[in-house]
Design a protein around this motif. Structure first.
Motif, PDB file in Angstrom:
ATOM      1  N   ARG A 252      14.546 -19.121  23.677  1.00  0.00           N
ATOM      2  CA  ARG A 252      15.289 -18.786  25.283  1.00  0.00           C
ATOM      3  C   ARG A 252      16.014 -20.135  25.834  1.00  0.00           C
ATOM      4  O   ARG A 252      16.178 -20.066  26.787  1.00  0.00           O
ATOM      5  CB  ARG A 252      14.195 -18.215  26.172  1.00  0.00           C
ATOM      6  N   GLU A 253      16.257 -21.221  24.899  1.00  0.00           N
ATOM      7  CA  GLU A 253      16.970 -22.178  25.433  1.00  0.00           C
ATOM      8  C   GLU A 253      16.424 -22.929  26.647  1.00  0.00           C
ATOM      9  O   GLU A 253      17.251 -23.198  27.414  1.00  0.00           O
ATOM     10  CB  GLU A 253      18.513 -21.874  25.465  1.00  0.00           C
ATOM     11  N   SER A 254      15.190 -23.199  26.355  1.00  0.00           N
ATOM     12  CA  SER A 254      14.531 -24.123  27.631  1.00  0.00           C
ATOM     13  C   SER A 254      14.512 -25.458  27.233  1.00  0.00           C
ATOM     14  O   SER A 254      14.290 -26.311  28.135  1.00  0.00           O
ATOM     15  CB  SER A 254      12.932 -23.629  27.602  1.00  0.00           C
ATOM     16  N   GLY A 255      14.908 -25.873  26.237  1.00  0.00           N
ATOM     17  CA  GLY A 255      14.785 -27.195  25.699  1.00  0.00           C
ATOM     18  C   GLY A 255      15.861 -27.568  24.473  1.00  0.00           C
ATOM     19  O   GLY A 255      17.105 -27.631  24.429  1.00  0.00           O
ATOM     20  N   LEU A 256      15.227 -27.487  23.349  1.00  0.00           N
ATOM     21  CA  LEU A 256      15.882 -27.750  22.029  1.00  0.00           C
ATOM     22  C   LEU A 256      16.991 -27.046  21.587  1.00  0.00           C
ATOM     23  O   LEU A 256      17.893 -27.531  21.025  1.00  0.00           O
ATOM     24  CB  LEU A 256      14.694 -27.774  20.827  1.00  0.00           C
TER      25      LEU A 256
END
Length: 377
Positions: A252-256
């Motif tokens: 969910r594109e919270s970081g990497l």
């Protein structure tokens, strides 16, 4: 990104004929099927979700080429096979298309087991996935990407969305497909401009995740543009391997996962500023990667040679390296401030800190302004 899976090499897919790249997401894992003649191969369609009804969503360009082939295969598995054929183009990626899909489903009394099939490029994939995510709070869907851009990027990872006049892909959901069927034979009918647009999304994987892949692209760009089957097969394979690994780490594109947006902050501003459909998504991303490479150099993360290298590769791919000056610097900045990666109005960029490794950074407006001016014409 040193932990990305190693590749079996350019001959791997050609020898196997049909490759499966797994996406590891607990109980929502699925396979990406890559190969030739997959649309007509019965094994591509085995094990699909069981249902009474299947609905194929396509567009006016792709439907005449492949719709009946897919429908014929699906009739072996579903009692009712319907289709929705939408206008072709980014400018149609909005609520009207979602309304047409939903109306077809409701008029057919489609239940929550109904399976949607996205047959087309990234626009069709995004809209079909979004419709699947919201119809009866979620029905299964399958991606059948027919463009290079969709095969290497948009069909993989579960990002679904439609556009708004104020921003690209601002309305959407994370919703994973049940399967991705990437038939390399569909690339034969792809216009040259669309092929180049897809190469932008292939190129990005080099600087963000695999320096060796970047070198391979430089050595094989002429073969890719000439549609050499082995070169295209390896480019799709390696791109999917990298994206599958990233999505498996951060769905969910919270970081990497944000690193997959290299060039997209600048690129989305170009698309929105010009009006959807004026430039193809990959064209805007290609130009955006040149601008992001320049910003990486100006911030001291990369040497000047990196910008020259990326600019040359983007040009060899047949992509523009200059944004239209008609957008204007202030509008360009304002559009980037509503990018999904922005925080409290501060623009955040995916930049390269060494080959094969990306980082999220903000930058002074004055520096970003210099980049925009340098790469506008």
């Amino acid at each position: 990104m040193n932990a990305t899976p190693s590749s079996p090499g350019a001959a791997g897919l050609a020898a196997a004929g049909h490759l499966r790249v797994p996406i590891a997401l607990d109980d929502r894992s699925y396979d990406i099927h890559i190969g030739r003649s997959l649309l007509t191969n019965a094994s591509s369609w085995e094990g699909l979700p069981k249902a009474r009804c299947a609905v194929i969503v396509s567009n006016e360009t792709v439907a005449p080429l492949y719709l009946e082939t897919v429908a014929a295969r699906l009739r072996d598995h579903y009692a009712q096979v319907l289709s929705v054929v939408l206008p072709d183009g980014e400018q149609y990626k909005g609520w009207d298309a979602i309304e047409r899909i939903a109306s077809t489903l409701l008029e057919a009394a489609a239940d929550r087991k109904t399976v949607l099939f996205a047959l087309g490029g990234g626009v069709i994939g995004d809209m079909t996935g979004f419709a699947a995510a919201i119809y009866m709070r979620g029905v299964p869907f399958v991606q059948i990407p027919t463009t290079l851009l969709a095969q290497v990027d948009s069909s993989v990872g579960g990002k679904t969305a439609i556009n708004h006049a104020l921003g690209k892909n601002m309305l959407g959901a994370f919703y994973q497909p049940q399967r991705v069927i990437a038939d390399l034979d569909t690339l034969r009918t792809l216009p040259d401009r669309e092929l180049s647009a897809g190469l932008a999304e292939v190129i990005k994987y080099g600087p963000i995740a695999d320096a060796n892949f970047l070198a391979w692209l430089e050595a094989n760009m002429d073969a890719l543009r000439a549609r050499d089957p082995s070169a295209l097969a390896y480019a799709v394979q390696r791109s999917c391997e990298i994206k599958a690994w990233v999505v498996g780490q951060d769905e969910r594109e919270s970081g990497l996962r944000a690193i997959l947006n290299f060039g997209h902050t600048f690129g989305h501003a170009i698309e929105t500023g010009l009006g959807y459909g004026e430039w193809l998504h990959g064209e805007a991303v290609g130009c955006g990667m040149v601008m992001a490479s320049d910003l990486s150099v100006r911030l001291g993360l990369m040497p000047p040679e990196f910008l020259a290298r990326m600019t040359a590769l983007i040009g060899r791919a047949g992509l523009p390296a200059k944004a239209p000056a008609s957008i204007g610097v202030e509008r360009f900045l304002n559009l980037m401030r509503v990018d999904k990666k922005a925080e409290d109005g501060e623009i955040r960029f995916v930049l390269i800190e060494r080959l094969g490794q990306a980082v999220m950074r903000s930058a002074p407006d004055a520096l970003v302004t210099d980049v925009i001016r340098q790469h506008s014409a």
